[in-house]
Design an enzyme around this catalytic site. Sequence first.
Site, PDB file in Angstrom:
ATOM      1  N   ASP A  57      -2.900   2.417  -6.053  1.00 62.02           N
ATOM      2  CA  ASP A  57      -1.859   2.501  -5.028  1.00 62.02           C
ATOM      3  C   ASP A  57      -1.780   1.297  -4.095  1.00 62.02           C
ATOM      4  O   ASP A  57      -1.057   1.343  -3.101  1.00 62.02           O
ATOM      5  CB  ASP A  57      -2.042   3.771  -4.192  1.00 62.02           C
ATOM      6  CG  ASP A  57      -3.370   3.804  -3.450  1.00 62.02           C
ATOM      7  OD1 ASP A  57      -4.265   3.032  -3.808  1.00 62.02           O
ATOM      8  OD2 ASP A  57      -3.492   4.609  -2.514  1.00 62.02           O
ATOM      9  N   GLU A  58      -2.488   0.224  -4.394  1.00 66.08           N
ATOM     10  CA  GLU A  58      -2.367  -0.955  -3.531  1.00 66.08           C
ATOM     11  C   GLU A  58      -2.635  -2.236  -4.304  1.00 66.08           C
ATOM     12  O   GLU A  58      -3.355  -2.242  -5.311  1.00 66.08           O
ATOM     13  CB  GLU A  58      -3.282  -0.861  -2.310  1.00 66.08           C
ATOM     14  CG  GLU A  58      -4.756  -0.838  -2.630  1.00 66.08           C
ATOM     15  CD  GLU A  58      -5.603  -0.859  -1.363  1.00 66.08           C
ATOM     16  OE1 GLU A  58      -5.291  -1.608  -0.422  1.00 66.08           O
ATOM     17  OE2 GLU A  58      -6.606  -0.120  -1.330  1.00 66.08           O
ATOM     18  N   ASP A  91       0.854  -1.184   0.000  1.00 70.81           N
ATOM     19  CA  ASP A  91       0.000   0.000   0.000  1.00 70.81           C
ATOM     20  C   ASP A  91       0.892   1.237   0.000  1.00 70.81           C
ATOM     21  O   ASP A  91       1.688   1.438   0.917  1.00 70.81           O
ATOM     22  CB  ASP A  91      -0.899  -0.021   1.237  1.00 70.81           C
ATOM     23  CG  ASP A  91      -2.037   0.986   1.156  1.00 70.81           C
ATOM     24  OD1 ASP A  91      -2.178   1.652   0.120  1.00 70.81           O
ATOM     25  OD2 ASP A  91      -2.775   1.105   2.145  1.00 70.81           O
TER      26      ASP A  91
END
Length: 363
Positions: free
Chosen positions: A107-108, A13
Amino acid sequence: MTSPTTRKIIHLDMDAFYASVEQRDNPELRGKPLAVGGAAARGVVAAASYEARKFGVHSAMPSVTAARKCPELIFVKPRFEVYRAVSQQIREIFAEYTPLIEPLSLDEAYLDVTDNLKDMPIATEIALEIRAKIKAVTGLNASAGISYNKFLAKMASDLNKPNGQAVITPKNGPAFVEGLAVKKFHDVGPATAEKMHKLGIETGADLKAQSLQFLSQHFGKSGPYFYGIARGIDDRQVRPDRVRKSVGAEDTFSRDIDDLDRATGELKPLADKVWTYCEAKRISGKTVTVKIKYSDFTQATRSRTGTLPFTTGQDVLDAASELLKTVYPFRRSVRLLGVTLSSLTGTEDNGDGHEQPELDFSM
């Protein structure tokens, strides 16, 4: 076949991703409270730097509220094309270690490194190496959670944020869950947490005390999932072929709308944006949904599903316009409208990612 309890799952993350990209690219913003989003009265915070979070600013917060909490807050308009490019760099790093990558957003992502391309036996070392490489390539920090299933890996990634990592082992997993408040569980939203609260379920231990029949009765298809995670069990696989469910766009207006013609006119740029994306990805869908958020923040949705996928953007717009008519006269003035296309079909190139695209006009 590998036993679920021996899997090695990493949840990566990025830390305050959008805001961190902006601070990376503009040295004057570093160390300052920053919000990515619009500063206008109807703007919404898309991401907040850690400096801003100290003041209670967080994503999805109205910009006026964020500015009130942090008078020194700096607003920066989002640059999604830059965030997507950086996200692709990060995914290329992931691919050096495993083909089993399940992106959740820009983003993860989950990574299954049980059998990895580097033949590294220790997942914590893989996570450390990936995070170091992300830092070297992008200049950004990432946090990681390592465990034997997806649920616990996700929970672990929050334990040492920012720029840290944590491990939850098979030995410690069940006890970790028992001591955790259910409202902090991943996949337990506010409404579900409130429902659990009314049923006397406050902690993982309370959840574990319930029977499978009880949980299925009250939570339907989610019942078996809750029954499992209460015991530290989650057999879901990391799915690199995760299918996109929808493509959507929405707009929060500078002034509320009462007039049907004006509201219908606001649907066109939304439908155009959705269809432009679908054309680029060679996909379409059979279901159009219109989302209406009123001035009091209540909302309604209306959907229509055809027998065949839509073939033009005008068809999407026409369907959305007809759906909007079904809620007119509006019970209150309209603050936001959204158009979503789902029941997707086509030949999309999944190398670009699997998340619903960021098409929100309201930043």
